[in-house]
Design an enzyme around this catalytic site. Structure first.
Site, PDB file in Angstrom:
ATOM      1  CG  HIS A 198      -2.865   1.470   6.165  1.00  0.00           C
ATOM      2  ND1 HIS A 198      -1.607   0.956   6.316  1.00  0.00           N
ATOM      3  CD2 HIS A 198      -2.737   2.569   5.357  1.00  0.00           C
ATOM      4  CE1 HIS A 198      -0.746   1.702   5.633  1.00  0.00           C
ATOM      5  NE2 HIS A 198      -1.402   2.693   5.057  1.00  0.00           N
ATOM      6  CG  HIS A 228      -0.752   2.151   0.023  1.00  0.00           C
ATOM      7  ND1 HIS A 228      -1.251   1.214   0.901  1.00  0.00           N
ATOM      8  CD2 HIS A 228      -0.316   3.175   0.794  1.00  0.00           C
ATOM      9  CE1 HIS A 228      -1.096   1.638   2.135  1.00  0.00           C
ATOM     10  NE2 HIS A 228      -0.535   2.831   2.107  1.00  0.00           N
ATOM     11  CG  ASP A 254      -2.278   5.940   2.504  1.00  0.00           C
ATOM     12  OD1 ASP A 254      -2.490   5.047   3.347  1.00  0.00           O
ATOM     13  OD2 ASP A 254      -1.139   6.194   2.041  1.00  0.00           O
ATOM     14  CG  HIS A 263      -1.139  10.596   5.318  1.00  0.00           C
ATOM     15  ND1 HIS A 263      -2.135   9.707   4.996  1.00  0.00           N
ATOM     16  CD2 HIS A 263       0.022   9.911   5.234  1.00  0.00           C
ATOM     17  CE1 HIS A 263      -1.594   8.531   4.742  1.00  0.00           C
ATOM     18  NE2 HIS A 263      -0.288   8.629   4.874  1.00  0.00           N
TER      19      HIS A 263
HETATM   20 ZN   LIG Z   1      -0.661   4.109   3.736  1.00  0.00          ZN
END
Ligand SMILES: [Zn+2]
Length: 305
Positions: free
Chosen positions: A77, A234, A238, A261
């Site tokens: 973030h 969101h 990311d 991720h």
């Molecule tokens: Zn996040």
């Protein structure tokens, strides 16, 4: 030209997973420094470059590690805020192993960065131009980069939880789109995930004030959602943060389908594995005007931050 922060800016909070108090101080840095973390609580203050080849794969967050095993977790973030505000060089002093979660979004980081403002440093800016399609698939997840003249982020998610469901959004990240449309979207999870994470010693700092918790058709977080599609926004936040571990702004289109991720990091590794996939381009005025963070002001920041 490259930028850095005009002056230091401090953020205090707790780590989402560790629950431990932590302080981050963003400091100005010189040309070609990139974004580097510095564990100021440890002997010798080890440095961790915020670069894809220092990222360890982790499903829940993005973690940097040194050869000696020193880590900084949940950088994504803050990295999104630095990317979205157009900060190219900074030293991130941190006195613990995890970046503070704050309200679960990047809004407070953006506000702090924009409050101190940016300074130019005397070095030309380069961007990473995508030349060929690169795709990573893992089960139902896909992440890809394809050639484009700006950074475009396209994302799709599909959760069984009816309150999340299927969401899709595409944004050209030029012209401050990150600050206006993404930066206040919070991290989220399902109520059923919370017990599992806690049992594994994770999300110990998680509360209904720093994460959106979905349960069936319900949103448990007081005040509800900041956007009807806050979850996919969101995920785009990311992705922007994870893509900034490339080490420079990217000119290309990122598509994430149920991506996270780990797969985005694998995508960067695959990108840089073949020299034919990309090239450095000098940012002339026309390219620079299309980068994230250009032309934004504090007035663009959603009121929630
Ligand atoms: Zn996040």
């Amino acid at each position: 030209m490259q930028t850095t922060l005009h002056s230091p800016v401090t953020f205090d909070g707790v780590g989402l997973h560790s629950g431990a108090p932590v302080r981050v101080v963003l400091r100005p840095a010189g040309a070609e420094s990139g974004i580097v973390f510095r564990r100021v609580d440890l002997p010798g203050q080890p440095i961790l470059p915020a670069r894809w080849d220092h990222v360890v794969v982790s499903p829940l967050n993005t973690r940097l590690v040194t050869a000696a095993g020193v880590t900084v977790s949940t950088i994504e973030h803050l990295m999104a805020a630095l990317s979205g505000c157009g900060v190219h060089n900074a030293v991130v002093d941190i006195d613990g192993p995890e970046v503070p979660i704050l309200d679960g979004s990047a809004a407070a980081f953006v506000r702090g960065i924009m409050h101190v403002g940016l300074a130019t440093v005397s070095a030309p800016l380069r961007a990473i131009e995508i030349l060929r399609d690169v795709t990573v698939t893992d089960g139902v997840s896909t992440a890809s980069l394809t050639p484009a003249t700006t950074l475009q982020i396209d994302f799709q998610i599909d959760f069984e939880e009816p309150a999340i469901g299927r969401q899709q959004k595409s944004l050209n990240m030029a012209n401050g789109a990150f600050v206006r449309q993404l930066c206040d979207s919070r991290t989220f999870c399902r109520a059923s995930d919370v017990d599992v994470m806690r049992a594994n010693g994770l999300a110990l700092g998680g509360t209904l004030n720093n994460a959106v918790v979905f349960d069936g058709h319900q949103v448990l977080t007081p005040g509800g959602l900041r956007h009807p599609d806050e979850a996919v926004r969101h995920k785009m936040l990311d992705a922007l943060g994870d893509l900034y571990t490339a080490g420079a702004p990217i000119l290309g289109r990122y598509t994430g389908i149920r991506a996270g991720h780990a797969i985005t990091n694998r995508l960067l590794r695959q990108l840089f594995d073949q020299p034919e996939n990309w090239r450095w381009v000098a940012c002339d005025a026309a390219i620079a005007a299309r980068l994230p963070g250009v032309g934004v002001s504090l007035a663009d920041l959603p009121a929630v931050a």
